[in-house]
Design a protein around this motif. Structure first.
Motif, PDB file in Angstrom:
ATOM      1  N   VAL A 134      -8.287  22.031   1.193  1.00 54.37           N
ATOM      2  CA  VAL A 134      -8.259  20.823   2.013  1.00 54.37           C
ATOM      3  C   VAL A 134      -8.605  21.213   3.438  1.00 54.37           C
ATOM      4  O   VAL A 134      -8.299  22.310   3.888  1.00 54.37           O
ATOM      5  CB  VAL A 134      -6.881  20.114   1.998  1.00 54.37           C
ATOM      6  N   THR A 135      -9.263  20.301   4.121  1.00 49.37           N
ATOM      7  CA  THR A 135      -9.522  20.450   5.548  1.00 49.37           C
ATOM      8  C   THR A 135      -8.835  19.284   6.221  1.00 49.37           C
ATOM      9  O   THR A 135      -9.076  18.129   5.859  1.00 49.37           O
ATOM     10  CB  THR A 135     -11.031  20.442   5.851  1.00 49.37           C
ATOM     11  N   VAL A 136      -7.931  19.596   7.154  1.00 51.05           N
ATOM     12  CA  VAL A 136      -7.128  18.572   7.816  1.00 51.05           C
ATOM     13  C   VAL A 136      -7.267  18.673   9.322  1.00 51.05           C
ATOM     14  O   VAL A 136      -7.542  19.746   9.863  1.00 51.05           O
ATOM     15  CB  VAL A 136      -5.633  18.683   7.421  1.00 51.05           C
ATOM     16  N   LEU A 137      -7.068  17.541   9.983  1.00 50.51           N
ATOM     17  CA  LEU A 137      -7.106  17.460  11.441  1.00 50.51           C
ATOM     18  C   LEU A 137      -5.714  17.133  11.945  1.00 50.51           C
ATOM     19  O   LEU A 137      -5.087  16.176  11.471  1.00 50.51           O
ATOM     20  CB  LEU A 137      -8.069  16.353  11.880  1.00 50.51           C
ATOM     21  N   ASN A 138      -5.222  17.915  12.903  1.00 51.25           N
ATOM     22  CA  ASN A 138      -3.945  17.642  13.548  1.00 51.25           C
ATOM     23  C   ASN A 138      -4.200  16.681  14.705  1.00 51.25           C
ATOM     24  O   ASN A 138      -4.709  17.071  15.744  1.00 51.25           O
ATOM     25  CB  ASN A 138      -3.308  18.939  14.062  1.00 51.25           C
ATOM     26  N   GLY A 139      -3.833  15.421  14.535  1.00 53.59           N
ATOM     27  CA  GLY A 139      -4.034  14.416  15.568  1.00 53.59           C
ATOM     28  C   GLY A 139      -2.865  14.294  16.521  1.00 53.59           C
ATOM     29  O   GLY A 139      -2.867  13.425  17.392  1.00 53.59           O
ATOM     30  N   ALA A 140      -1.862  15.153  16.393  1.00 54.08           N
ATOM     31  CA  ALA A 140      -0.698  15.117  17.287  1.00 54.08           C
ATOM     32  C   ALA A 140      -1.042  15.759  18.626  1.00 54.08           C
ATOM     33  O   ALA A 140      -2.108  16.349  18.793  1.00 54.08           O
ATOM     34  CB  ALA A 140       0.484  15.843  16.644  1.00 54.08           C
ATOM     35  N   GLU A 141      -0.124  15.665  19.563  1.00 59.21           N
ATOM     36  CA  GLU A 141      -0.324  16.237  20.896  1.00 59.21           C
ATOM     37  C   GLU A 141       0.271  17.630  21.040  1.00 59.21           C
ATOM     38  O   GLU A 141       0.386  18.139  22.141  1.00 59.21           O
ATOM     39  CB  GLU A 141       0.257  15.290  21.944  1.00 59.21           C
ATOM     40  N   HIS A 187     -11.536   8.551   6.081  1.00 60.36           N
ATOM     41  CA  HIS A 187     -10.686   9.671   5.718  1.00 60.36           C
ATOM     42  C   HIS A 187      -9.234   9.202   5.647  1.00 60.36           C
ATOM     43  O   HIS A 187      -8.779   8.473   6.526  1.00 60.36           O
ATOM     44  CB  HIS A 187     -10.800  10.798   6.754  1.00 60.36           C
ATOM     45  N   PRO A 188      -8.500   9.641   4.627  1.00 59.62           N
ATOM     46  CA  PRO A 188      -7.083   9.275   4.546  1.00 59.62           C
ATOM     47  C   PRO A 188      -6.295   9.857   5.713  1.00 59.62           C
ATOM     48  O   PRO A 188      -6.511  11.001   6.116  1.00 59.62           O
ATOM     49  CB  PRO A 188      -6.627   9.901   3.225  1.00 59.62           C
ATOM     50  N   VAL A 189      -5.396   9.056   6.246  1.00 52.85           N
ATOM     51  CA  VAL A 189      -4.558   9.456   7.381  1.00 52.85           C
ATOM     52  C   VAL A 189      -3.102   9.207   7.009  1.00 52.85           C
ATOM     53  O   VAL A 189      -2.771   8.178   6.424  1.00 52.85           O
ATOM     54  CB  VAL A 189      -4.915   8.636   8.639  1.00 52.85           C
ATOM     55  N   ASP A 190      -2.240  10.158   7.339  1.00 48.71           N
ATOM     56  CA  ASP A 190      -0.810   9.962   7.181  1.00 48.71           C
ATOM     57  C   ASP A 190      -0.128  10.605   8.376  1.00 48.71           C
ATOM     58  O   ASP A 190      -0.222  11.819   8.576  1.00 48.71           O
ATOM     59  CB  ASP A 190      -0.291  10.560   5.879  1.00 48.71           C
ATOM     60  N   GLY A 191       0.539   9.792   9.178  1.00 47.46           N
ATOM     61  CA  GLY A 191       1.146  10.293  10.411  1.00 47.46           C
ATOM     62  C   GLY A 191       0.053  10.791  11.338  1.00 47.46           C
ATOM     63  O   GLY A 191      -0.951  10.122  11.549  1.00 47.46           O
ATOM     64  N   ALA A 192       0.235  11.996  11.846  1.00 47.90           N
ATOM     65  CA  ALA A 192      -0.744  12.573  12.771  1.00 47.90           C
ATOM     66  C   ALA A 192      -1.808  13.400  12.045  1.00 47.90           C
ATOM     67  O   ALA A 192      -2.667  13.980  12.681  1.00 47.90           O
ATOM     68  CB  ALA A 192      -0.030  13.440  13.804  1.00 47.90           C
ATOM     69  N   TRP A 193      -1.752  13.455  10.719  1.00 48.22           N
ATOM     70  CA  TRP A 193      -2.691  14.269   9.960  1.00 48.22           C
ATOM     71  C   TRP A 193      -3.784  13.413   9.329  1.00 48.22           C
ATOM     72  O   TRP A 193      -3.512  12.341   8.799  1.00 48.22           O
ATOM     73  CB  TRP A 193      -1.973  15.035   8.849  1.00 48.22           C
ATOM     74  N   THR A 194      -5.017  13.916   9.378  1.00 51.46           N
ATOM     75  CA  THR A 194      -6.152  13.267   8.730  1.00 51.46           C
ATOM     76  C   THR A 194      -6.744  14.255   7.736  1.00 51.46           C
ATOM     77  O   THR A 194      -7.031  15.397   8.087  1.00 51.46           O
ATOM     78  CB  THR A 194      -7.222  12.883   9.765  1.00 51.46           C
ATOM     79  N   LEU A 195      -6.926  13.796   6.494  1.00 54.38           N
ATOM     80  CA  LEU A 195      -7.593  14.614   5.485  1.00 54.38           C
ATOM     81  C   LEU A 195      -9.090  14.440   5.658  1.00 54.38           C
ATOM     82  O   LEU A 195      -9.634  13.371   5.423  1.00 54.38           O
ATOM     83  CB  LEU A 195      -7.170  14.172   4.071  1.00 54.38           C
ATOM     84  N   LEU A 196      -9.760  15.487   6.111  1.00 57.19           N
ATOM     85  CA  LEU A 196     -11.201  15.432   6.331  1.00 57.19           C
ATOM     86  C   LEU A 196     -11.980  15.765   5.071  1.00 57.19           C
ATOM     87  O   LEU A 196     -13.078  15.247   4.862  1.00 57.19           O
ATOM     88  CB  LEU A 196     -11.604  16.380   7.463  1.00 57.19           C
ATOM     89  N   ASP A 197     -11.420  16.644   4.228  1.00 55.52           N
ATOM     90  CA  ASP A 197     -12.143  17.045   3.029  1.00 55.52           C
ATOM     91  C   ASP A 197     -11.181  17.635   2.011  1.00 55.52           C
ATOM     92  O   ASP A 197     -10.201  18.286   2.372  1.00 55.52           O
ATOM     93  CB  ASP A 197     -13.216  18.088   3.395  1.00 55.52           C
ATOM     94  N   TYR A 198     -11.478  17.380   0.742  1.00 58.67           N
ATOM     95  CA  TYR A 198     -10.797  18.040  -0.369  1.00 58.67           C
ATOM     96  C   TYR A 198     -11.879  18.499  -1.333  1.00 58.67           C
ATOM     97  O   TYR A 198     -12.704  17.709  -1.773  1.00 58.67           O
ATOM     98  CB  TYR A 198      -9.828  17.107  -1.074  1.00 58.67           C
ATOM     99  N   THR A 199     -11.889  19.779  -1.630  1.00 57.72           N
ATOM    100  CA  THR A 199     -12.843  20.339  -2.572  1.00 57.72           C
ATOM    101  C   THR A 199     -12.061  20.797  -3.790  1.00 57.72           C
ATOM    102  O   THR A 199     -11.364  21.822  -3.743  1.00 57.72           O
ATOM    103  CB  THR A 199     -13.608  21.525  -1.949  1.00 57.72           C
TER     104      THR A 199
END
Length: 156
Positions: A91-98, A66-78
């Motif tokens: 888009v479905t994104v994951l917040n990897g920040a604290e 999955h593409p990652v930029d900073g603390a964000w990960t793109l999980l899906d794009y439809t």
């Protein structure tokens, strides 16, 4: 001094020396047997389980597709065309920040090595470690096919 006074004084001296009565010293180390304090028998081990244990899962790979930029990960794009025939989608994104964050994203869509669309979208108030879904839009004409995606987070 009365008998109760002797007991209270003995308990107080025992705690002051870091040796609580009937427990472990304040250091957390077990009380060892001595001539005036016999050792306690060790507890017996529990019986072996009758069902064999299940094998543990293989360690998870640190690699991600999955593409990652900073603390964000793109999980899906439809991708979907909007009512006017332009690129759109979710888009479905994951917040990897604290911490809870807002996200503003740019997706560059390619087909056969050429850029065919640039989409923008956002999500708001995504808690740390959580996933959110948002809409992305573009004014570029929708083109179906095997698309490549470049993902960029616009907020630090």
């Amino acid at each position: 001094m009365t008998v109760s006074g002797v007991i209270v004084a003995g308990v107080a001296l025992s705690f002051a020396a870091g040796d609580p009565v009937g427990g472990t010293p304040l250091s957390g180390q077990p009380i060892l047997a001595s001539p005036d304090r016999p050792s306690m028998p060790a507890p017996s081990a529990p019986p072996a389980p009758s069902v064999p244990p299940t094998p543990s899962a293989a360690p998870a790979s640190s690699r991600t597709d999955h593409p990652v930029d900073g603390a964000w990960t793109l999980l899906d794009y439809t991708p979907t065309p909007d009512p006017l025939g332009a690129f759109g989608g979710t888009v479905t994104v994951l917040n990897g920040a604290e911490s809870t964050r807002d996200g503003l994203f740019t997706l560059t869509v390619g087909l056969n090595g050429a850029t065919v669309a640039t989409l923008r979208g956002y999500v708001t108030s995504v808690p740390a470690g959580q996933v959110a879904t948002g809409q992305v839009i573009s004014t570029d004409r929708y083109v179906p096919g095997a698309l490549s995606i470049e993902f960029r987070s616009e907020l630090p």
